[in-house]
Write a protein that holds these residues in place. Sequence first.
Motif, short mmCIF file in Angstrom:
data_model
loop_
_atom_site.label_atom_id
_atom_site.label_comp_id
_atom_site.label_asym_id
_atom_site.label_seq_id
_atom_site.Cartn_x
_atom_site.Cartn_y
_atom_site.Cartn_z
N ASN A 106 0.82 -1.21 0.00
CA ASN A 106 0.00 0.00 0.00
C ASN A 106 0.85 1.25 0.00
OD1 ASN A 106 -2.89 -0.71 0.14
ND2 ASN A 106 -2.33 -1.76 2.03
N TYR A 107 2.10 1.12 0.47
CA TYR A 107 2.93 2.30 0.70
C TYR A 107 4.17 2.37 -0.17
CZ TYR A 107 0.14 2.33 5.00
OH TYR A 107 -0.89 2.33 5.89
N ILE A 108 4.69 1.23 -0.58
CA ILE A 108 5.95 1.23 -1.34
C ILE A 108 5.78 0.43 -2.63
CG2 ILE A 108 7.46 1.58 0.65
CD1 ILE A 108 7.89 -1.40 0.81
N SER A 109 6.77 0.52 -3.49
CA SER A 109 6.71 -0.18 -4.77
C SER A 109 6.86 -1.68 -4.58
CB SER A 109 7.82 0.34 -5.70
OG SER A 109 9.09 -0.03 -5.21
N ALA A 110 6.42 -2.42 -5.58
CA ALA A 110 6.56 -3.88 -5.54
C ALA A 110 8.04 -4.26 -5.51
CB ALA A 110 5.88 -4.50 -6.75
N GLN A 111 8.89 -3.44 -6.13
CA GLN A 111 10.33 -3.74 -6.19
C GLN A 111 10.97 -3.62 -4.81
OE1 GLN A 111 12.37 -2.11 -9.85
NE2 GLN A 111 10.42 -1.04 -10.04
N LEU A 112 10.67 -2.53 -4.09
CA LEU A 112 11.26 -2.35 -2.76
C LEU A 112 10.71 -3.39 -1.78
CD1 LEU A 112 12.98 -0.87 -0.73
CD2 LEU A 112 11.14 0.82 -0.44
N SER A 113 9.41 -3.66 -1.85
CA SER A 113 8.81 -4.66 -0.98
C SER A 113 9.43 -6.03 -1.21
CB SER A 113 7.29 -4.73 -1.23
OG SER A 113 6.70 -5.74 -0.45
N GLY A 114 9.65 -6.36 -2.49
CA GLY A 114 10.26 -7.65 -2.83
C GLY A 114 11.69 -7.77 -2.32
N LEU A 115 12.45 -6.67 -2.42
CA LEU A 115 13.84 -6.69 -1.95
C LEU A 115 13.91 -6.87 -0.43
CD1 LEU A 115 15.72 -3.89 -3.96
CD2 LEU A 115 16.02 -6.35 -4.14
N VAL A 116 13.07 -6.13 0.30
CA VAL A 116 13.09 -6.22 1.76
C VAL A 116 12.64 -7.61 2.21
CG1 VAL A 116 12.14 -5.31 3.90
CG2 VAL A 116 12.71 -3.75 2.05
N SER A 117 11.59 -8.13 1.61
CA SER A 117 11.08 -9.46 1.98
C SER A 117 12.11 -10.55 1.71
CB SER A 117 9.79 -9.77 1.20
OG SER A 117 8.78 -8.84 1.53
N SER A 147 23.27 -6.63 1.66
CA SER A 147 21.81 -6.66 1.61
C SER A 147 21.21 -5.32 1.98
CB SER A 147 21.29 -7.75 2.55
OG SER A 147 19.89 -7.81 2.49
N TYR A 148 21.61 -4.79 3.13
CA TYR A 148 21.00 -3.55 3.58
C TYR A 148 21.53 -2.32 2.85
CZ TYR A 148 18.27 -6.01 6.98
OH TYR A 148 17.35 -6.84 7.56
N SER A 149 22.69 -2.42 2.24
CA SER A 149 23.15 -1.34 1.36
C SER A 149 22.23 -1.21 0.16
CB SER A 149 24.59 -1.61 0.88
OG SER A 149 25.49 -1.58 1.96
N GLY A 150 21.84 -2.38 -0.40
CA GLY A 150 20.92 -2.38 -1.53
C GLY A 150 19.55 -1.83 -1.16
N ILE A 151 19.06 -2.22 0.01
CA ILE A 151 17.74 -1.76 0.47
C ILE A 151 17.77 -0.25 0.74
CG2 ILE A 151 16.08 -1.88 2.36
CD1 ILE A 151 16.78 -4.87 2.55
N ILE A 152 18.82 0.22 1.42
CA ILE A 152 18.94 1.65 1.73
C ILE A 152 19.05 2.47 0.45
CG2 ILE A 152 20.47 3.38 2.77
CD1 ILE A 152 21.09 1.28 4.95
N PHE A 285 12.43 2.28 -13.29
CA PHE A 285 13.60 1.44 -13.03
C PHE A 285 14.85 2.27 -13.31
CE2 PHE A 285 16.81 -1.82 -13.91
CZ PHE A 285 16.61 -2.66 -12.82
N SER A 286 15.42 2.79 -12.22
CA SER A 286 16.58 3.68 -12.32
C SER A 286 17.86 2.95 -11.95
CB SER A 286 16.38 4.87 -11.38
OG SER A 286 16.34 4.40 -10.03
N ASN A 287 18.95 3.69 -11.92
CA ASN A 287 20.22 3.12 -11.47
C ASN A 287 20.14 2.68 -10.00
OD1 ASN A 287 21.58 3.47 -13.89
ND2 ASN A 287 22.19 5.57 -13.39
N TYR A 288 19.31 3.39 -9.22
CA TYR A 288 19.11 3.01 -7.83
C TYR A 288 18.49 1.61 -7.75
CZ TYR A 288 19.89 7.87 -6.38
OH TYR A 288 20.44 9.10 -6.13
N HIS A 289 17.48 1.37 -8.59
CA HIS A 289 16.82 0.07 -8.61
C HIS A 289 17.80 -1.03 -9.04
CE1 HIS A 289 13.39 2.83 -8.87
NE2 HIS A 289 12.67 1.86 -8.33
N PHE A 290 18.58 -0.73 -10.07
CA PHE A 290 19.51 -1.74 -10.60
C PHE A 290 20.55 -2.14 -9.56
CE2 PHE A 290 23.57 -2.76 -12.65
CZ PHE A 290 23.20 -3.89 -13.37
N TRP A 291 21.23 -1.14 -8.99
CA TRP A 291 22.31 -1.45 -8.05
C TRP A 291 21.77 -1.98 -6.73
CZ3 TRP A 291 26.68 -2.49 -9.94
CH2 TRP A 291 27.15 -1.82 -11.06
N GLY A 292 20.60 -1.52 -6.32
CA GLY A 292 19.96 -2.06 -5.12
C GLY A 292 19.64 -3.53 -5.30
#
Length: 318
Positions: A106-117, A147-152, A285-292
């Motif tokens: 509800n609050y974040i993108s599917a990409q960020l949610s998937g990475l954290v999960s 892991s957390y560098s990518g999420i951050i 899908f930016s460079n942030y998404h790719f490197w994260g």
Amino acid sequence: MALVSLSKLKANRYVFGLLLAVMATCLYALKGIIVKIMYQNGIDSISVMALRIFFILPIYAFIGIRIYTKLTSEQTHSIKSNWYLCCLIGVIGYYLSSFFDLKSLNYISAQLSGLVSFTYPIFICFINWLLFKETFKKDMWLTLSLSYSGIILLLSYELNLGETSSVLFGSVYAIGSALAFACYMIFSKQLMSHMPSTMFTSIAMGAASICVFIHFLAEGEWKNIKLTPQVLLLSLTLALACTVAPSFILGKAIDYIGTNQVAVMGAFGPVATAVMAVIILSEPFSNYHFWGMVLVVLSASWPFLVNLIKTKLNYIKD
């Protein structure tokens, strides 16, 4: 000729196992995409869970009843002694984990949610170290850092785009989902040693279903839910294609190539989520998404890659 045929058969089984593992991973990754589409159709988190349970519960109930009739007296006694623990773990793994996961979308993108999960293996290591005094290996600090560098990295991108409070809420929900699933993975293994895994899953799913339906009725969303043909089709897809089918496909993949190889292929999950989110949901899908994504996937597969390289080097030396 016989040796050649045998080697070809083994190669084919391995490739087939890899394909099955990738297929299961992609189907699991599709869940976040379908949930996002259901949100766009006015369906809230608990309603999504209730609709999914409505379709999958009869399947697991049928499997559970069928297996129960074939159990030995020793297995039956074990189930009667541990059924409440199965229910508790099921509530944590199938109700809380799923609810937190869906709320995060509800609050974040599917990409960020998937990475954290996808960071649940790290929580497994921490819980095992905290409760069972298992050794926390030094290379796990590298895994944590990656892991957390990518999420951050991805989190900073979404903080710049959206409301800070919403992104943080979504991230906390996603972390809660990963933590709940890690607890499920740890404690379910102990119970599965005393009964068939499918029997445990059926009991756990039954307990979680009761919680979902109580939550659904308590919120009163059933009064406002609009069951259009599209919503029903999405719910059926979520239940069968993203829950039931991958669970069986994954089991088959483990039979072919083993748990370690399947775990490595599971690192493909965030990649599959990113591709589908961009194509289907038109998420950026930016460079942030790719490197994260690269950092999180590398953190998950790093221990297996190191072991693989060591094995290959030892083989070459011999």
